[in-house]
Design a protein around this motif. Structure first.
Motif, mmCIF file in Angstrom:
data_model
loop_
_atom_site.group_PDB
_atom_site.id
_atom_site.type_symbol
_atom_site.label_atom_id
_atom_site.label_comp_id
_atom_site.label_asym_id
_atom_site.label_seq_id
_atom_site.Cartn_x
_atom_site.Cartn_y
_atom_site.Cartn_z
ATOM 1 N N ALA A 64 20.842 4.290 -9.005
ATOM 2 C CA ALA A 64 21.410 3.372 -7.779
ATOM 3 C C ALA A 64 20.733 1.924 -8.574
ATOM 4 O O ALA A 64 21.583 1.026 -8.291
ATOM 5 C CB ALA A 64 20.506 3.802 -6.445
ATOM 6 N N ASP A 65 19.692 1.713 -8.999
ATOM 7 C CA ASP A 65 19.070 0.792 -9.689
ATOM 8 C C ASP A 65 19.925 0.244 -10.733
ATOM 9 O O ASP A 65 20.368 -1.140 -10.667
ATOM 10 C CB ASP A 65 17.699 0.643 -10.120
ATOM 11 N N ARG B 58 23.255 0.552 -10.863
ATOM 12 C CA ARG B 58 24.601 0.428 -10.398
ATOM 13 C C ARG B 58 24.509 -1.248 -9.606
ATOM 14 O O ARG B 58 25.230 -1.985 -9.869
ATOM 15 C CB ARG B 58 25.102 1.335 -9.425
#
Length: 266
Positions: A98-99, A101
């Motif tokens: 997530a980080d 992306r």
């Protein structure tokens, strides 16, 4: 005093032992067999997933050990079963993804496991996909132990993507790469070719000083700097050539076989 011969050979596959056409030459096969007959185990240490490593298992000697997925898996070839699995913790991988992306828009992910590869809908795989591949949101792909998290970007070059990812991940997972495209190979903390090879070598009663290792790409660097004697292939990535003790002829010239024949007097 006679020169002390290596007691274990560790070699990468693609770009190192395997030719550009995907073959292992007769010469290389014969030299590996001769080395094994001297009582020196040859261990394949590859970033390949298991499904792409099985095709060369016939060249692994009677000890039957292969280190797969950049150290995340030790496969017992003779018994056709895993000996050691070093998976990524799911929550950490999902948070890191997530980080990454958010920091590098356009990043897509896939997950390698013992069962094969599963992909996000937008991940563009370059090779043939096995039967039963799932495409689903990333969180749903961590329902089984993950050997590698793969991150791909379609616009950046590999080193640029790697540098950006290192800034984001901050050591939470191990990031390396071995592709000509922007494909990062991400493993659990502490999992490298070197750390797993060290365990395998210790189990065989072999010290790092007695290992000769061959490689060509950045994912080989930990192994090459750990081994007592290291060779970069002539056509290796510049960082690998700089780090290795010696340079072997290129993989299409059977460079590993040439070096081993000289070292062992074959």
């Amino acid at each position: 005093m006679a020169e002390v011969k290596p007691r274990l050979v560790a070699t990468d596959l693609d770009g190192t032992l395997v030719r550009s056409d995907g073959s292992v030459s007769d010469r290389t096969r014969d030299v590996l067999l001769a080395v094994e007959e001297l009582g020196v185990p040859v261990v394949f240490v590859t970033g390949r997933p298991l499904r792409w490593t099985e095709v060369v298992f016939e060249y692994v000697g009677s000890h039957g050990i292969a280190i797969v997925s950049n150290g995340a898996l030790v496969w017992d070839v003779a018994r056709d079963e895993p000996r050691t699995v070093r998976p990524i913790e799911a929550a950490t991988a999902i948070a890191v993804a997530a980080d990454l992306r958010a920091a590098v828009p356009g990043t897509t992910f896939a997950v390698e496991s013992l069962d094969g590869i599963d992909l996000e809908p937008g991940f563009m795989e370059r090779g043939d996909l096995p039967d039963g591949v799932r495409r689903a949101p990333l969180a749903e792909l961590f329902d089984r132990p993950a050997l590698k998290l793969l991150a791909r970007h379609e616009e950046l070059d590999p080193e640029e993507f790697w540098a950006l990812a290192e800034d984001v991940v901050q050591g939470r997972l191990v990031i390396t790469w071995s592709s000509s495209t922007a494909l990062l190979e991400i493993s659990a903390p502490g999992v490298t070719k070197a750390s797993t090879l060290a365990v395998v070598a210790a189990g065989l009663g072999v010290d790092a000083a007695d290992v000769i290792a061959f490689g060509d790409m950045p994912n080989d660097l930990p192994m090459l700097t750990w081994a007592g004697t290291s060779y970069a292939m002539a056509d290796a990535h510049p960082s690998v050539v700089a780090a290795a003790d010696h340079v072997a002829p290129g993989h299409d010239e059977d460079g590993v076989a040439q070096v081993l024949a000289g070292v062992f007097g074959l």
